[in-house]
Design a protein around this motif. Structure first.
Motif, PDB file in Angstrom:
ATOM      1  N   LYS A  11      50.799  20.455  41.342  1.00 26.97           N
ATOM      2  CA  LYS A  11      49.798  21.272  40.771  1.00 26.97           C
ATOM      3  C   LYS A  11      48.809  20.919  39.818  1.00 26.97           C
ATOM      4  O   LYS A  11      47.469  21.096  40.076  1.00 26.97           O
ATOM      5  CB  LYS A  11      50.795  22.559  40.272  1.00 26.97           C
TER       6      LYS A  11
ATOM      7  N   THR B 193      44.763  20.486  40.536  1.00 26.28           N
ATOM      8  CA  THR B 193      43.980  21.272  39.535  1.00 26.28           C
ATOM      9  C   THR B 193      42.846  20.411  39.019  1.00 26.28           C
ATOM     10  O   THR B 193      41.686  20.606  38.968  1.00 26.28           O
ATOM     11  CB  THR B 193      44.606  21.962  38.382  1.00 26.28           C
TER      12      THR B 193
ATOM     13  N   ILE C 206      47.841  28.500  44.452  1.00 24.39           N
ATOM     14  CA  ILE C 206      49.102  27.633  44.187  1.00 24.39           C
ATOM     15  C   ILE C 206      50.310  28.690  44.116  1.00 24.39           C
ATOM     16  O   ILE C 206      50.294  29.651  43.348  1.00 24.39           O
ATOM     17  CB  ILE C 206      48.916  26.862  43.021  1.00 24.39           C
TER      18      ILE C 206
ATOM     19  N   THR D  93      45.478  24.846  48.868  1.00 21.16           N
ATOM     20  CA  THR D  93      46.455  25.769  48.879  1.00 21.16           C
ATOM     21  C   THR D  93      47.598  25.122  48.732  1.00 21.16           C
ATOM     22  O   THR D  93      47.659  23.753  49.167  1.00 21.16           O
ATOM     23  CB  THR D  93      46.711  26.544  50.234  1.00 21.16           C
ATOM     24  N   LEU D  94      48.753  25.309  47.747  1.00 17.49           N
ATOM     25  CA  LEU D  94      49.794  24.703  47.747  1.00 17.49           C
ATOM     26  C   LEU D  94      50.954  25.522  47.704  1.00 17.49           C
ATOM     27  O   LEU D  94      50.952  26.670  47.227  1.00 17.49           O
ATOM     28  CB  LEU D  94      49.917  23.890  46.198  1.00 17.49           C
TER      29      LEU D  94
ATOM     30  N   CYS E   6      50.268  20.796  50.930  1.00 16.14           N
ATOM     31  CA  CYS E   6      49.235  20.928  50.354  1.00 16.14           C
ATOM     32  C   CYS E   6      47.910  20.983  51.338  1.00 16.14           C
ATOM     33  O   CYS E   6      47.835  20.124  52.081  1.00 16.14           O
ATOM     34  CB  CYS E   6      48.741  19.864  49.363  1.00 16.14           C
TER      35      CYS E   6
END
Ligand code: ADP
Length: 651
Positions: free
Chosen positions: A508, A512, A530, A568-569, A578
């Motif tokens: 994450k 980011t 996320i 997107t995670l 991911c």
């Protein structure tokens, strides 16, 4: 007269070894039919010539059959001398030509029918008719000439009444007539492929030998009349003829061996002198046809790890007719390549015939096939195969010749392939150098340009402008550094020296940071989704960051400004995912499997975008080192989604 060789030794038949003294049944049958024909004419002959007994003919007929089966001598490609010719002449003479010749015509016809019926025939009907007809006519005319000599009293002297003279006149005129008919057939090109002019001298020679061998026997037997004892006479004749045949056989074998050796030598010299693959194939095809005649020829190449074998069929002139790809292991070729052993295939009579993928399709199926593997060291790099429509077309010595040709071909082909790949490597090296030079030269030129600007702005006291230029210099320098790092990484990966350090990593925060960095730099809109409770993954934070950054930078590079890039995670029980999606150029389906290759770039449409083709290669290697994988879904013109899958647990 005899169409089959009998000395073929042992063959491998579809992997099974069979003694090939088992001649094709049709061939044996035809010999027996001829033999039986000899027996059948006995009553007529015995009536005509009382001194000739039944036992004489049983012996002659038996000898003839045995001789046909065991002593046929091959005197050249497609031409045979058979002792039965000699025996036939003996009973022509002894039996009073006409009866014998008529019977000969009948049995030949039956034999021919039998062979034709069993598809073993290799004479045209016309030639078979000629073969029988010219002998019958020769015998008739011989008898006629002999009769004229005696009835007209041309030879008045009492000696002329002697049987020796009669026999000699008959023999000479029979020989003269048969040779005359053959010559006419050759010279008028009567349409018999079997009677080619280059075979004519041989045919005449054998006719002469056959006449001069049997005439003395006929004379001796006649002179001895009823006194002759069948046993000793037959033994003498048999031993003599068998001796002659064996000597001939040895001589023919020696000559053939010598010719084959010379041919193999010539092929070796020729094929080693060329490095052009297609030229090489055609030389191998043409030259081998001179020693191992074929109706179809092909070269099969098996690439090291490829699941298929490529087959190239050649014409007699050495030009390529067609190419085919068959699965590795399929067909006789596949078997020869996987076992590394010579394969000899003979289609047995009544057998349906092979329908292998490695035969040239067409109405006629080959009856004889030999496949020789091409070995280079202990590796089999392919095979060469000769195929013939004739049954039992190849002898063991020819198998050996083909194996030697295959061994030489393997070296020559490997050399040509090495040369071609060396050439290819040279071209790739040149392309690589020009690409790297280009990729470094551009940012360096701008570094130099902006350095001048900084100098100018600073001397003019314009610090903010100078600072702006410094930012550009830094960014260009980063590009060069990045390229250098990519090159270093990729060469370490190639050499197997690239390593990662796995520690619990928070994807994450990695994602980011990168999204934030790019958000400020481009006009694209970034969306970040996320999942809650995203677990940590065991991984190398820096290297995973490099992968995500590479995907994001590609998404930006290959899509228009103002479009959305979504990251997107999420996770499931086994992995963390991911994905980076863009609405850009997309990639066409045929290029998709290639984009992860080292240095591969899709040029069309994206050619104005710079790159090295290293990013995705390095990314995939890094992800795979984490035990994960990277996938892509894309449609040309619509956009792409790259997804990384990383296992939640370390291996
Ligand atoms: P580079 O971008 O330096 O050329 P990469 O290995 O990162 O090298 O990518 C290989 C090729 O894959 C690129 O040349 C490009 O054509 C294609 N490609 C990669 N990412 C995308 C994307 N998001 N959209 C369209 N094409 C892409």
């Amino acid at each position: 007269m005899a169409e089959f060789v009998t000395d073929v030794g042992e063959k491998t038949l579809m992997g099974r070894r069979v003694p090939t003294s088992e001649m094709p049944r049709s061939a044996v049958l035809s010999r027996w039919v001829i033999g039986l024909g000899g027996l059948m004419m006995l009553p007529a002959i015995t009536l005509l010539h009382p001194p000739i007994t039944l036992r004489h003919f049983i012996v002659f007929a038996t000898f003839m059959v045995l001789a046909e089966v065991f002593l046929a001598v091959r005197v050249g490609p497609g031409s045979f001398y058979s002792v039965s010719q000699t025996f036939l002449f003996v009973y022509f003479v002894l039996g009073g030509g006409v009866a014998a010749a008529s019977m000969e015509a009948v049995v030949h016809f039956i034999a021919w029918l039998a062979q034709r019926f069993r598809r073993g025939v290799n004479q045209t009907p016309l030639f078979a008719l000629f073969d029988i007809g010219h002998r019958v006519l020769g015998a008739l005319l011989g008898a006629f000439v002999t009769a004229i000599f005696f009835s007209t009293g041309v030879l008045a002297h009492p000696i002329s009444q002697h049987p020796v003279v009669a026999l000699t006149i008959f023999g000479v005129s029979y020989f003269a007539f048969t040779v005359l008919f053959k010559s006419v057939a050759v010279w008028t090109r009567a349409g018999f492929p079997e009677m080619r002019s280059q075979l004519w001298p041989k045919t005449v020679l054998w006719d002469a030998i056959s006449t001069s061998t049997c005439l003395p026997f006929a004379i001796v037997i006649t002179l001895l009349g009823g006194a002759i004892r069948v046993g000793p006479a037959a033994t003498v004749i048999g031993v003599f003829l068998a001796g002659v045949c064996l000597i001939l056989k040895l001589n023919v074998n020696l000559r053939q061996g010598n010719d084959e050796l010379k041919a193999v030598n010539r092929i070796g010299t020729l094929i080693n002198a060329t490095l052009d693959l297609s030229q090489l194939f055609s030389i191998i095809a043409i030259e081998s046809s001179k020693v191992v005649p074929w109706d179809a020829f092909f070269i099969a190449l098996a690439e090291k790890e490829s699941p298929t074998i490529q087959i190239i069929f050649m014409t007699k002139g050495g030009t390529e007719i067609t190419q085919r790809t068959i699965p590795r292991g399929a067909g006789l070729t596949g078997r020869a390549i996987s076992t590394g052993e010579l394969i000899v295939y003979e289609q047995q009579e009544r057998e349906q015939g092979i329908d292998e993928e490695d035969t040239l399709s067409g109405k006629r199926r080959p009856r004889s096939i030999v496949v020789a593997p091409m070995k280079f060291g202990d590796k089999v790099i392919g095979a060469i195969s000769v195929q013939s429509f004739q049954p039992f077309a190849y002898r063991p010595s020819q198998f050996g010749v083909l194996q030697t040709i295959a061994a030489q071909a393997a070296i020559a082909i490997r050399n040509a392939q090495l040369f071609a790949s060396e050439e290819q490597a040279r071209v790739e090296r040149d392309e690589f150098f020009s690409l790297v030079t280009h990729e470094i030269k551009n940012p360096l030129t701008s570094v130099q340009g902006y350095a001048d600007i900084i100098e100018m702005e600073l001397s003019g006291g314009n610090v903010p402008e100078a600072q702006q230029a410094v930012e550009i210099v830094k960014s260009e320098a980063r590009k060069i550094l990045r390229l250098m790092e990519d090159l270093l990484d990729s060469s370490k990966m190639q050499a197997g020296k690239f390593s990662i350090r796995k520690e619990p990593t928070d994807l994450k925060s990695v994602v980011t940071t990168i999204a934030r960095k790019y958000d400020g730099r481009t006009d694209h809109t970034f969306t970040l989704k996320i999942a809650d409770d995203l677990p940590m993954v065991p991984g190398d934070e820096t290297r995973l960051g490099q992968v995500v950054e590479n995907l994001v930078s590609n998404a930006v590079k290959y899509s228009a400004a103002q479009t959305v890039v979504s990251i997107t995670l999420w996770s499931d029980s086994s992995a963390v995912y991911c994905s980076v999606a863009d609405k850009g150029l997309g990639i066409s389906p045929e290029k998709l499997p290639l984009i992860f290759e080292r240095f591969y770039r899709v040029e069309e449409g994206g050619s104005e975008v710079k790159g090295t083709g290293l990013g995705l290669f390095i990314s995939r290697e890094i992800v795979r080192m984490h035990g994960g994988d990277i996938r892509v879904k894309s449609r040309a013109g619509e956009g792409s989604v790259f997804t990384i899958e990383l296992p939640r647990k370390a291996d």
